[in-house]
Every structure is written in structure tokens, then in C-alpha cells.
Enzyme design. Structure first.
Site, PDB file in Angstrom:
ATOM      1  N   SER A  63       2.061  -2.389   4.305  1.00 48.31           N
ATOM      2  CA  SER A  63       2.208  -0.940   4.134  1.00 48.31           C
ATOM      3  C   SER A  63       3.567  -0.623   3.543  1.00 48.31           C
ATOM      4  O   SER A  63       4.529  -1.381   3.703  1.00 48.31           O
ATOM      5  CB  SER A  63       2.082  -0.230   5.481  1.00 48.31           C
ATOM      6  OG  SER A  63       3.248  -0.433   6.268  1.00 48.31           O
ATOM      7  N   ASP A  64       3.654   0.520   2.857  1.00 48.37           N
ATOM      8  CA  ASP A  64       4.969   1.083   2.591  1.00 48.37           C
ATOM      9  C   ASP A  64       5.558   1.481   3.940  1.00 48.37           C
ATOM     10  O   ASP A  64       4.851   1.626   4.946  1.00 48.37           O
ATOM     11  CB  ASP A  64       4.863   2.287   1.645  1.00 48.37           C
ATOM     12  CG  ASP A  64       6.157   2.532   0.881  1.00 48.37           C
ATOM     13  OD1 ASP A  64       7.224   2.060   1.331  1.00 48.37           O
ATOM     14  OD2 ASP A  64       6.103   3.195  -0.171  1.00 48.37           O
ATOM     15  N   TRP A  65       6.872   1.674   3.971  1.00 48.35           N
ATOM     16  CA  TRP A  65       7.578   1.875   5.242  1.00 48.35           C
ATOM     17  C   TRP A  65       7.163   3.207   5.875  1.00 48.35           C
ATOM     18  O   TRP A  65       7.272   4.262   5.258  1.00 48.35           O
ATOM     19  CB  TRP A  65       9.074   1.801   4.992  1.00 48.35           C
ATOM     20  CG  TRP A  65       9.647   0.423   5.167  1.00 48.35           C
ATOM     21  CD1 TRP A  65      10.753   0.094   5.904  1.00 48.35           C
ATOM     22  CD2 TRP A  65       9.171  -0.827   4.623  1.00 48.35           C
ATOM     23  NE1 TRP A  65      10.971  -1.273   5.841  1.00 48.35           N
ATOM     24  CE2 TRP A  65      10.019  -1.855   5.072  1.00 48.35           C
ATOM     25  CE3 TRP A  65       8.080  -1.168   3.809  1.00 48.35           C
ATOM     26  CZ2 TRP A  65       9.836  -3.202   4.751  1.00 48.35           C
ATOM     27  CZ3 TRP A  65       7.897  -2.513   3.468  1.00 48.35           C
ATOM     28  CH2 TRP A  65       8.759  -3.504   3.934  1.00 48.35           C
ATOM     29  N   ALA A  76       4.180   4.206   6.390  1.00 50.85           N
ATOM     30  CA  ALA A  76       2.999   4.801   5.762  1.00 50.85           C
ATOM     31  C   ALA A  76       1.757   4.717   6.645  1.00 50.85           C
ATOM     32  O   ALA A  76       0.841   5.518   6.493  1.00 50.85           O
ATOM     33  CB  ALA A  76       2.722   4.116   4.424  1.00 50.85           C
ATOM     34  N   GLY A  78       0.827  -1.198   0.000  1.00 49.76           N
ATOM     35  CA  GLY A  78       0.000   0.000   0.000  1.00 49.76           C
ATOM     36  C   GLY A  78       0.863   1.250   0.000  1.00 49.76           C
ATOM     37  O   GLY A  78       1.919   1.296   0.631  1.00 49.76           O
TER      38      GLY A  78
END
Length: 793
Positions: A225-227, A229, A192
């Protein structure tokens, strides 16, 4: 999600805090094991252009692949599959279970700073290549991760921007590559994005994550998730996010346990997330009996890797112009090689795509290896405005005399925590370290071997003192997440070096960041540099000018402001073209650049960011040892602003995708922008072609057949492209299929292009369902829409 009985039993055996603990990373790039259910540690790595491993900077030496746009320019699913297989080998060598790639966002506007990681402006091309890459990787039991879901096509204010996209555009364009990579590739995980989509965070997207991806598509895999995010507990858990990265901290943990106990999140939702995590673990060999890792795999500097990476890079390079058969070069010609990018070739973009390669071959090294002393070299004009860590051995470490620097890290009491050698002249401190106490300061040292005026400097957030420039502070200037890592501040100064000059600097810092030493020769006056280039060009049979962009323009976290080449590179080309018998321009960039000099040069080769073997690949392409048979994956605008979508700057926090589905070639064809300099699909290769006997074969998804004849003098690869021009005036032209064939000179081949039925539909917003396009329309059989060879109704 329908879980097997085994997964359900494993989940039931855990209490709620234990379940939730598994849904946030244990570290920057790993997940926690749970021995009671046989779950081992899972390890993730960034991977668009190489599998970096568990450290953001300074990790183990790994292979640096050509960038995504260059690989995609082969328009070859078999090649994409091979890349997936090779990246799986790189992952297995480091015991990595999940590779964070491919990036399948579209090239909406050419200003996007991260386009170099993504395949194309076209959703079908992107999706089909991504699916092949995914299959190649996952056939070896390594998970791919599609990113970034969704409408994440630019970097400006990427952590806060709200991408406003109508439903038809979202489904027909931006979700389509994900849909294809899920259905045709079977991707095991998705990431995401940072941005909001239509007012809701991508990590909380009930509509996209739950209703479309997990619902309509029946996706059984994991959405992470993206880091950094994820911002919420209940909203993200209910919005379809399965895993928060990185760890060990984050917004879930105790807050998510409390949300379940308060009835804000059903425990069945937690169980679904955990079931998807266990499915991923079982697929990659981290559940039950742990996988055995192979012990003998090609090393990054092995002969086999050199062949693979050279071939993959050269095959995607694209001949944009070639007047009078200037290319390929003849081995008898003398070559004046000119340009900063010739001696410091840019082989990778910036941000999380960076890796630590064994070496990076320059174009100078590559051409000299094939032509020897027939090549003269002239450094070019400056191409950067921002300092970068020392390259190419300009600084050497006092400890071992190798290219790089030494770094000693201390705690608050001045006790030494670690001394490390950094071959890249930079290091990450505080993100993925395991010290006995918090790091508070560090000392950097490197030796300058050069004689004369040199530019030295430091980079990183903190309070600095250096052996030449006293004490000063460096701070980040913006508010973006990760600026101290992705675009750290720097300061430089010029000193006179007698040779063997020791440069030392110390920094006191407050948090994690990227730190390093800058070192290079001091800049010369532009007029003097160009004068040298003109003299060299006039004395040779052919001038090869290598120009391009750097990681200042092609990087995570920052968008471009212009497509113009930085510095005085345009003036350098103009001056050389006026003096040389023949002029070849090699563009060392992953994305479109403006070419105001195009009419005055003889040939242009687009070379992308070609990876660790970049110089060997450029040389092989220039000499025709490997045909640069690439076709552009994105259209090149003729001027700044002259594209259907341009601005990347949010207005009141919103970035409106008002061009709808008319991005790139679709918008150019509809007259929504001036004609491009080069269309998607353009590429000359080293032959000429005749098309004949083009026929339509009807069906649910029709096919087009054509005979293609190689009318050139060399074996060559042709890419036959088929576009559909619908009858509906509000529907854009679209690529519906392609096929490639390699043909000997004077020979012909019959080619069949199967169209993809997913391009025959349009989203009916009122009915919330798919309609089929109206019957009729025309098929355009083309070498890019600037060179249409046949039209069939």
C-alpha cells in the site's frame, strides 16, 4: 502464485498471528524480522530523486538527482538504466533493500502537482524508461517499486477521489507503463494508490490487482500500500494487497486474524501474500544468509557523483527556442544573470521526493565558475506565496555556526529528550523518533547574519511563542492526510536585523509534524526589482533570465491552479527583453508553464528540477559544454484550459477520465484542444537535421528506417520518433517507437526504429480481450508532431 517448496515450508512453520504480523510494517520504513525462518529486517526508502533513507526529514546526507521529467527528457533507456544503478548504490550505502520508485503515472493534465516525479504523458515512453530504471536498480539486488497503481494522476482529494476510467482507457493507457515495467523490467514490487478506481479502493482492487496484474500478467511480485492508504482488513487482503505500510499499527493485525478465523479471508490468501513477501526478501538478500553490503561507494559530494549528476541533468535539458544561434553562449560575452531562481535555484520538488543533499548549486554559482566576473547578478521578483524554511545559510545554528538551526525537544514534564542540529532549518518530530517518552514541545533557535529588514517566521502545527511576535496558534486548514507534514501552516513577520540576531521560538504540539524556522530578506517593491534588472540587461551582451516554479506548485498533496509563472516573473521577462541585446530565458520547472513573452525573447532553455548539481548543469548546457539534447516528455499547452484533459477537481467525489485515451499529444492531434505551444518530442539541441530515404520494413511490429544528416556546425544527438496514425477514427495517434543517434557535423547516419507491438492493439470491451488495430494507417516520422519529416503508409 506458484511458491517454491522452501517458501511453503517456511510459511507452514508459522502460526496465523505470526504470518499476519509480517504483513504490516514494523515502523515507518521497515519490516519486522522473523528469526525462526531466517527472515531479516527489510528497509524501505522513498526514492524518485534520491534515496532519502529511514527518516522523512533530516536524515543522512544523500545525493539529490535530477527529477524524473528531466531524466526522461533524454529519451534514453541507457541513461535510465544508469540512474537505476546509481540509485542502487545510494540505497546500498544506507543498507536499504527497497527503493520506492519509479513513479509511472501519466501526465494526464498539466495541473497535476506530482507530475515532476513521473516520466511523461506517453505510456510507451514511460514504460520503456521505467523498465530500464528497474533493471539498473535490480541488477544490483535492490528492489524497485512501481507506483502508484493506478489512475493516480492528480493530488486534489487524493485520499478519497474516485477515478472513473473506462476499461479500454485503463488498459491501453494507464496500466500500460506498469505492464511494460513488469514484463520488460521484471519489477519486484508495486505500490497501490490512495484513490478509488471505478468505485473500489486501489488497495482493494480485485479487478486490477488480482485479475489483471497477478492473473493475466502472471506477476509473482509484491503489491504494497501507499503509506496510510489501507482502510480495511478483509477487503484489502482479498483484493490483492500483500503488505500494509507503514507500521507498527494499521487496519490488519488482530482484525485480519479475526477475519481469517471468521472465514472472511482464506488462510491460503494470507499464505500467498507472505509467499510474495518472502520472494521479495530472497531477492534483496534478507532471507537466509543476509546480504553483505559494499563498504566503498561514492559519497554524495564525490567527484564521480558530481560528474554523473551534472551530465544526467544537462543531457535532459531542452532547447525550446533558439533564434539566430543565440545558444550556446560564447565565453567572451558579458552576461546579466537575472531572477530569483538564478540565486535560489529550485533543484527538487516537494513532498516525499525531498532529500537532504550535501549542497544545491545555484545557476549563479554554476555560471560564475565558468565565466567569472563576466557574470553580473540581479535578484528577481518574489516567486512564493507560502513561507519556507530558511535556505542558503540565512540562519545558522548557535551550536556550531553552520547553516541551519538547533532544536531541543522536551517531554510533557519539561525533561529534555534530544537536542539536534538541522541543516535544512526544519525537522520532523514524532514520525520516526525513538524517544524515552512522548514529545510534547520543542525550542528552535537560529542566528540571522544579514543586516536590514528581514522576514522571520515559524512553521508547524501547535501553540507557538517567539522572541519577536508573542504567542499564537497554527493549525492545518484542510482535511487531507499528512497536511501537517506536507503543507504545514506558517506565520511570518518582518523585523530589522542589526546582524548576528538570535531568533528563538518554542512550540507545544499534540501529534507528529514538520517544524522549522523561516528566514530570508524582506521583500522589495516589484517595480524597484524590475528597474534593477532592466539596467543590468542593458549593460550586458546577453541577459539570462531564470524563472520557474517552486515546491508550492510542484509537490505531493497539492495540484496547480494555473500554468502561469507565479508572481511578476512574466513582467520581469518582458521588461528585460525590451532592454537587452539578446535575451535567454531558463525555465527552472519540471512541468509546462505559459510563455506569453515567447515571441519577444531569443532563446528558451527548459531546465527541469536539475538536482544538487543544477547550476553546474545549466551552465554546461548554456555554454554547450554538454549539449542540452532533451526532447519534451509532455506537451506544453498554449493557455490555461487549452489541453485535452484539464480539471483535477472531483465533482461529487468523482474525477472522470472522459477524454479516454486522447490525453496530451494524442488529443491535440485529434483537434480536441487548440494546438500546443510545444509538442511532446520537441527539442532543438544545438544542430539542424535533414531526413531522407525513409522506408517501412513490414512485420508483426513493423520497423521504420531513415537517414538523418547533421546540417549544423556541432556534433549533436538526434531522437528519431515514429508515430502511428491508425485508420480507425476513434483511435488516437500514438508514439510506437524512437531511436537516438549522435552524428558529427556534416555527417549522416542510418537509423532503424523498431515499433512496439503493444501499441498495435485495442481493448474490445464486449469480448473482454485484445484486438489488433486494422491494417493500414500511416507512420509519421517526426521530431515531435509539430515537425513531421516524413509520412509512410
Amino acid at each position: 502464485m506458484a511458491m517454491t517448496h522452501d517458501f511453503a515450508a517456511l510459511i507452514t512453520s508459522l502460526d496465523l498471528p505470526a504470518k499476519v504480523r509480517l504483513l504490516t510494517g514494523a515502523s515507518a520504513f521497515s519490516l519486522a524480522p522473523e528469526p525462526t525462518i531466517g527472515l531479516g529486517e527489510m528497509r524501505f526508502s522513498d526514492g524518485p530523486t534520491g534515496v532519502r533513507g529511514l527518516k522523512f526529514v533530516g536524515g543522512r546526507v544523500v545525493s539529490l538527482f535530477p527529477n524524473a521529467t528531466l531524466l526522461a527528457s533524454a529519451w534514453d533507456e541507457a541513461s535510465a538504466y544508469e540512474v537505476g544503478k546509481l540509485l542502487a548504490e545510494e540505497a546500498m550505502a544506507q543498507q536499504i533493500h527497497v527503493v520506492l520508485g519509479p513513479t509511472i503515472n501519466l501526465h494526464r493534465t498539466p495541473l497535476g502537482g506530482r507530475l515532476f516525479e513521473a516520466y511523461s504523458e506517453d505510456p510507451l515512453l514511460t514504460g520503456k524508461l521505467a523498465a530500464a530504471y528497474v533493471r539498473g536498480m535490480q541488477d544490483s539486488g535492490i528492489a524497485a517499486c512501481l507506483k502508484h497503481l493506478v489512475a493516480n494522476e492528480s493530488e486534489t482529494d487524493r485520499n478519497t477521489v474516485n477515478s472513473v476510467v473506462d476499461e479500454a482507457t485503463l488498459r491501453e493507457l494507464y496500466l500500460l507503463p506498469f505492464e511494460i515495467a513488469v514484463s520488460d523490467g521484471g519489477a519486484w514490487s508495486i505500490m497501490g494508490a490512495y484513490n478509488d478506481v471505478n468505485g473500489q479502493a486501489a488497495t482493494e482492487q480485485q479487478h486490477v490487482n488480482n485479475e489483471i496484474v497477478k492473473g493475466e500478467w502472471g506477476y509473482p511480485g509484491l503489491i504494497m500500500s501507499d503509506w496510510f492508504a489501507t482502510k480495511t482488513a478483509a477487503a484489502a487482503a482479498n483484493g490483492g494487497l500483500d503488505l500494509v505500510m507503514p507500521g507498527p499499527d494499521g487496519p490488519w493485525g488482530d482484525a485480519l486474524v479475526a477475519a481469517v478465523e471468521a472465514g472472511e479471508v482464506k488462510e491460503a490468501v494470507i499464505d500467498d501474500h507472505l509467499g510474495r513477501l518472502l520472494l521479495l526478501a530472497s531477492r534483496v538478500g534478507a532471507l537466509g544468509e543476509q546480504r553483505a553490503w559494499p563498504s566503498s561507494l561514492p559519497s554524495p559530494s564525490s567527484v564521480v557523483r558530481r560528474e554523473q549528476l551534472t551530465r544526467l541533468a544537462a543531457a535532459g535539458m531542452t532547447v525550446l527556442k533558439n533564434d539566430g544561434g543565440t545558444l550556446p553562449l560564447e565565453r567572451s560575452q558579458s552576461v546579466a544573470l537575472i531572477g530569483r531562481h538564478a540565486v535560489e535555484t529550485i533543484d527538487m520538488g516537494g513532498g516525499s521526493a525531498q532529500v537532504n543533499p550535501p549542497y544545491q548549486v545555484s545557476v549563479l554559482e554554476g555560471l560564475r565558475a565558468l565565466l567569472g566576473d563576466k557574470v553580473s547578478v540581479t535578484d528577481g521578483v518574489d516567486v512564493r506565496t507560502r513561507p519556507v524554511p530558511a535556505r542558503n545559510g540565512f540562519l545558522t545554528a548557535p551550536s556550531n555556526g553552520q547553516p541551519g538551526i538547533d532544536v531541543t525537544i522536551y517531554d510533557a514534564d519539561g525533561n529534555e529528550l534530544e537536542t539536534r542540529y538541522c541543516s535544512l532549518a526544519k525537522t520532523m518530530i514524532g514520525m520516526d523518533d525513538d524517544f524515552t517518552a512522548p514529545a510534547a514541545s520543542a525550542r528552535f533557535s537560529g542566528v540571522v547574519a544579514a543586516t536590514g529588514p528581514v522576514e522571520l517566521g515559524v512553521m508547524g502545527v501547535g501553540s507557538w511563542s517567539t522572541s519577536f511576535d508573542g504567542a499564537f496558534e497554527l493549525r492545518v486548514s484542510g482535511g487531507g492526510i499528512g497536511e501537517e507534514v506536507l503543507t504545514p501552516p506558517a506565520r511570518t513577520f518582518v523585523v530589522e536585523s542589526p546582524g548576528s540576531l538570535l531568533f528563538e521560538a518554542t512550540v507545544a504540539f499534540e501529534d507528529m509534524g514538520l517544524y522549522g524556522l523561516v528566514g530570508n530578506m524582506a521583500s522589495r517593491e516589484t517595480v524597484d526589482v524590475i528597474d534593477d534588472a532592466v539596467r543590468a540587461a542593458a549593460a550586458a551582451d546577453v541577459a539570462v533570465v531564470v524563472v520557474g516554479l517552486t515546491e508550492e506548485q510542484e509537490t505531493e498533496s497539492v495540484d496547480k491552479t494555473t500554468l502561469g509563472l507565479p508572481g511578476a516573473q512574466d513582467a520581469l521577462i518582458e521588461a528585460v527583453a525590451g532592454a537587452a541585446r539578446r535575451t535567454v530565458v531558463v525555465v527552472n520547472a519540471a512541468t509546462p508553464v505559459l510563455m506569453p513573452w515567447l515571441s519577444r525573447v531569443d532563446a528558451v532553455l527548459w531546465a527541469g528540477l536539475p538536482g544538487q548539481e543544477g547550476g553546474h548543469a545549466v551552465a554546461a548546457a548554456l555554454l554547450g559544454d554538454i549539449e542540452p539534447a532533451g526532447r519534451l516528455v509532455t506537451s506544453f499547452p498554449a493557455a490555461d484550459g487549452a489541453s485535452p484533459a484539464w480539471s483535477v477537481t472531483p465533482v461529487d467525489g468523482e474525477l472522470r477520465y472522459d477524454e479516454g485515451t486522447f490525453i496530451g499529444y494524442r488529443g491535440y492531434h485529434a483537434g480536441r484542444a487548440p494546438s500546443p505551444a510545444f509538442w511532446l518530442g520537441h527539442g532543438l539541441g544545438y544542430a539542424t537535421w535533414e531526413y531522407s530515404d525513409v522506408r517501412l520494413v513490414l512485420g508483426d511490429a513493423p520497423s521504420v528506417t531513415a537517414t538523418v544528416k547533421n546540417t549544423g556546425t556541432r556534433p549533436s544527438r538526434e531522437v528519431v520518433q515514429v508515430y502511428l496514425r491508425p485508420v480507425e477514427p476513434d483511435e488516437p495517434v500514438r508514439l510506437v517507437g524512437w531511436e537516438s543517434v549522435t552524428v558529427a557535423p556534416g555527417e549522416s547516419a542510418r537509423v532503424t526504429v523498431h515499433t512496439d507491438r503493444r501499441l498495435w492493439r485495442k481493448w474490445n470491451t464486449q469480448a473482454a480481450s485484445w484486438d489488433r488495430l486494422a491494417d493500414g494507417g500511416e507512420f509519421l516520422v517526426a521530431r515531435g508532431l509539430g515537425d513531421i519529416r516524413a509520412t509512410v503508409s
